[in-house]
Design a protein around this motif. Structure first.
Motif, PDB file in Angstrom:
ATOM      1  N   GLY A 289       0.687  -1.344   0.020  1.00 41.04           N
ATOM      2  CA  GLY A 289       0.143   0.044  -0.135  1.00 41.04           C
ATOM      3  C   GLY A 289       0.868   1.150  -0.011  1.00 41.04           C
ATOM      4  O   GLY A 289       1.674   1.459   0.847  1.00 41.04           O
ATOM      5  N   LEU A 290       1.037   2.150  -1.228  1.00 35.97           N
ATOM      6  CA  LEU A 290       1.767   3.142  -1.033  1.00 35.97           C
ATOM      7  C   LEU A 290       0.771   4.428  -1.294  1.00 35.97           C
ATOM      8  O   LEU A 290      -0.302   4.338  -1.711  1.00 35.97           O
ATOM      9  CB  LEU A 290       2.477   3.028  -2.502  1.00 35.97           C
ATOM     10  CG  LEU A 290       3.482   2.091  -2.694  1.00 35.97           C
ATOM     11  CD1 LEU A 290       4.288   2.135  -4.102  1.00 35.97           C
ATOM     12  CD2 LEU A 290       4.784   2.417  -1.794  1.00 35.97           C
TER      13      LEU A 290
ATOM     14  N   TRP B   1      10.214   2.856  -6.025  1.00 35.32           N
ATOM     15  CA  TRP B   1       9.454   3.818  -4.927  1.00 35.32           C
ATOM     16  C   TRP B   1      10.032   4.311  -3.990  1.00 35.32           C
ATOM     17  O   TRP B   1       9.397   4.881  -3.076  1.00 35.32           O
ATOM     18  CB  TRP B   1       8.032   3.103  -4.812  1.00 35.32           C
ATOM     19  CG  TRP B   1       7.201   2.624  -5.827  1.00 35.32           C
ATOM     20  CD1 TRP B   1       6.833   1.337  -6.239  1.00 35.32           C
ATOM     21  CD2 TRP B   1       6.270   3.550  -6.699  1.00 35.32           C
ATOM     22  NE1 TRP B   1       6.022   1.447  -7.148  1.00 35.32           N
ATOM     23  CE2 TRP B   1       5.589   2.861  -7.701  1.00 35.32           C
ATOM     24  CE3 TRP B   1       5.958   4.878  -6.714  1.00 35.32           C
ATOM     25  CZ2 TRP B   1       4.505   3.133  -8.543  1.00 35.32           C
ATOM     26  CZ3 TRP B   1       5.097   5.353  -7.446  1.00 35.32           C
ATOM     27  CH2 TRP B   1       4.464   4.586  -8.348  1.00 35.32           C
ATOM     28  N   ALA B   2      11.212   3.954  -3.892  1.00 31.67           N
ATOM     29  CA  ALA B   2      12.121   4.365  -2.843  1.00 31.67           C
ATOM     30  C   ALA B   2      13.347   5.275  -3.445  1.00 31.67           C
ATOM     31  O   ALA B   2      13.820   4.607  -4.577  1.00 31.67           O
ATOM     32  CB  ALA B   2      12.679   3.263  -1.797  1.00 31.67           C
ATOM     33  N   PRO B   3      14.017   6.125  -2.764  1.00 33.22           N
ATOM     34  CA  PRO B   3      15.290   6.548  -3.407  1.00 33.22           C
ATOM     35  C   PRO B   3      16.194   5.593  -3.936  1.00 33.22           C
ATOM     36  O   PRO B   3      16.847   4.564  -3.210  1.00 33.22           O
ATOM     37  CB  PRO B   3      15.819   7.470  -2.352  1.00 33.22           C
ATOM     38  CG  PRO B   3      14.561   7.855  -1.221  1.00 33.22           C
ATOM     39  CD  PRO B   3      13.905   6.576  -1.418  1.00 33.22           C
TER      40      PRO B   3
ATOM     41  N   ASP C 104      12.960   6.310 -11.158  1.00 32.36           N
ATOM     42  CA  ASP C 104      12.793   6.805  -9.623  1.00 32.36           C
ATOM     43  C   ASP C 104      11.594   7.743  -9.342  1.00 32.36           C
ATOM     44  O   ASP C 104      11.410   8.975 -10.064  1.00 32.36           O
ATOM     45  CB  ASP C 104      13.862   7.540  -9.436  1.00 32.36           C
ATOM     46  CG  ASP C 104      13.990   7.947  -7.951  1.00 32.36           C
ATOM     47  OD1 ASP C 104      13.070   7.637  -7.212  1.00 32.36           O
ATOM     48  OD2 ASP C 104      15.011   8.533  -7.357  1.00 32.36           O
ATOM     49  N   LEU C 105      10.453   7.224  -8.933  1.00 30.05           N
ATOM     50  CA  LEU C 105       9.211   7.749  -8.466  1.00 30.05           C
ATOM     51  C   LEU C 105       9.057   8.008  -7.070  1.00 30.05           C
ATOM     52  O   LEU C 105       7.913   8.163  -6.449  1.00 30.05           O
ATOM     53  CB  LEU C 105       8.026   6.968  -9.143  1.00 30.05           C
ATOM     54  CG  LEU C 105       7.978   6.767 -10.720  1.00 30.05           C
ATOM     55  CD1 LEU C 105       6.603   5.932 -10.959  1.00 30.05           C
ATOM     56  CD2 LEU C 105       7.952   7.912 -11.295  1.00 30.05           C
ATOM     57  N   SER C 106      10.224   7.771  -6.312  1.00 31.37           N
ATOM     58  CA  SER C 106      10.271   7.968  -4.962  1.00 31.37           C
ATOM     59  C   SER C 106       9.621   9.513  -4.508  1.00 31.37           C
ATOM     60  O   SER C 106       9.212   9.424  -3.542  1.00 31.37           O
ATOM     61  CB  SER C 106      11.614   7.903  -4.372  1.00 31.37           C
ATOM     62  OG  SER C 106      12.662   8.656  -5.100  1.00 31.37           O
TER      63      SER C 106
ATOM     64  N   HIS D 233       4.702   7.680   1.962  1.00 34.79           N
ATOM     65  CA  HIS D 233       4.963   6.695   2.705  1.00 34.79           C
ATOM     66  C   HIS D 233       4.239   5.359   2.444  1.00 34.79           C
ATOM     67  O   HIS D 233       3.197   5.522   1.518  1.00 34.79           O
ATOM     68  CB  HIS D 233       4.873   6.674   4.269  1.00 34.79           C
ATOM     69  CG  HIS D 233       3.439   7.092   4.732  1.00 34.79           C
ATOM     70  ND1 HIS D 233       2.514   5.889   5.038  1.00 34.79           N
ATOM     71  CD2 HIS D 233       2.781   8.054   4.848  1.00 34.79           C
ATOM     72  CE1 HIS D 233       1.635   6.246   5.650  1.00 34.79           C
ATOM     73  NE2 HIS D 233       1.381   7.657   5.448  1.00 34.79           N
ATOM     74  N   SER D 234       4.854   4.230   2.914  1.00 32.16           N
ATOM     75  CA  SER D 234       4.134   3.031   2.451  1.00 32.16           C
ATOM     76  C   SER D 234       3.362   2.575   3.813  1.00 32.16           C
ATOM     77  O   SER D 234       3.951   2.917   4.837  1.00 32.16           O
ATOM     78  CB  SER D 234       5.132   1.758   2.189  1.00 32.16           C
ATOM     79  OG  SER D 234       4.525   0.705   2.337  1.00 32.16           O
TER      80      SER D 234
END
Length: 237
Positions: A110-111, A183-185, A193-195, A200-201
């Motif tokens: 879940g993002l 989804w994280a750096p 890179d979609l961070s 948050h997750s």
């Protein structure tokens, strides 16, 4: 400017959960792979690798189901398949259902994404874009390891992918097949890179049914009922 009034959370934080998720292959209300309409899709060939089957399924779903702005994340995958139209979330649910039908376990993360991530697609509706969007992002159990959907769909990936702009004809569903999404750096130049879009997750869940049962959908039900009949016919562009 984004809007908090259209979400069921009304500004309150979405607290992450820490329980482990084992995923599964069972049919669910959303991932209803036992519906007759799934018999029209190619089945997994004997000896076919899980990753190859999933990449082929992604191509099939992309070709058969047009991209629209559907709002109901709990719509059964069979309904999306019968209509031939679906949002990124709804089309991903069809792939998850197909994976489970083939005996490949799935789970979702879940993002919580920033509403601004969707501005390019809703240029004239920015005041009504939710401040946060809850996305169910799948992963698949392949050779005893959980692999992110985009890693599976993109195969070998891309050495220097073009940025994903969330505009035009390329949707998130499409982008996942041309390069792995981070989804994280990440310092990996081969990733999209979609961070920066992630608030948050909220953790991993055995199914998207479980995720949305715990947190609700992004839009409140009255808003979905009012807007979905219009947006689910509007093609992504």
């Amino acid at each position: 400017m984004t809007c908090t009034l259209v979400t069921p959370w009304l500004g309150r934080p979405l607290s992450p959960r820490s329980e482990p998720a084992r995923g599964g292959v069972d049919a669910t209300a959303i991932l209803d792979w036992g519906a007759p309409v799934f018999e029209l899709l190619p089945t997994r060939a004997a000896g076919e690798a899980s990753s190859d089957h999933l990449r082929a399924t992604h191509r099939t779903v992309g070709a058969r189901i047009g991209a629209v702005y559907g709002l109901d994340d709990t719509q059964p995958a069979s309904s999306t398949l019968r209509r031939g139209l679906g949002s990124c979330s709804q089309r991903l649910a069809v792939i998850e259902a197909c994976a489970r039908r083939a005996g490949i376990a799935t789970r979702v993360e879940g993002l919580v994404l920033r509403g601004e991530f969707w501005y390019p697609r809703f240029r004239y509706l920015r005041p009504f874009v939710p401040d946060r969007v809850l996305l169910a992002w799948p992963s698949f159990l392949i050779d005893d390891a959980w692999l992110d959907a985009s890693v599976v769909f993109s195969g070998t990936g891309c050495a220097a992918p073009q940025p994903f702009t969330n505009s035009g004809e390329e949707t998130l569903f499409d982008a996942a097949a041309r390069a792995p999404i981070s989804w994280a750096p990440s310092g990996d130049p081969g990733c999209l890179d979609l961070s920066g879009a992630v608030v948050h997750s909220v953790g991993m869940f055995d199914s998207r049914d479980e995720l949305f049962a715990a947190y609700g959908q992004t839009l409140r039900r009255p808003v979905r009922v009012a807007l979905d009949p219009l947006l689910r016919r509007r093609h992504a562009s």
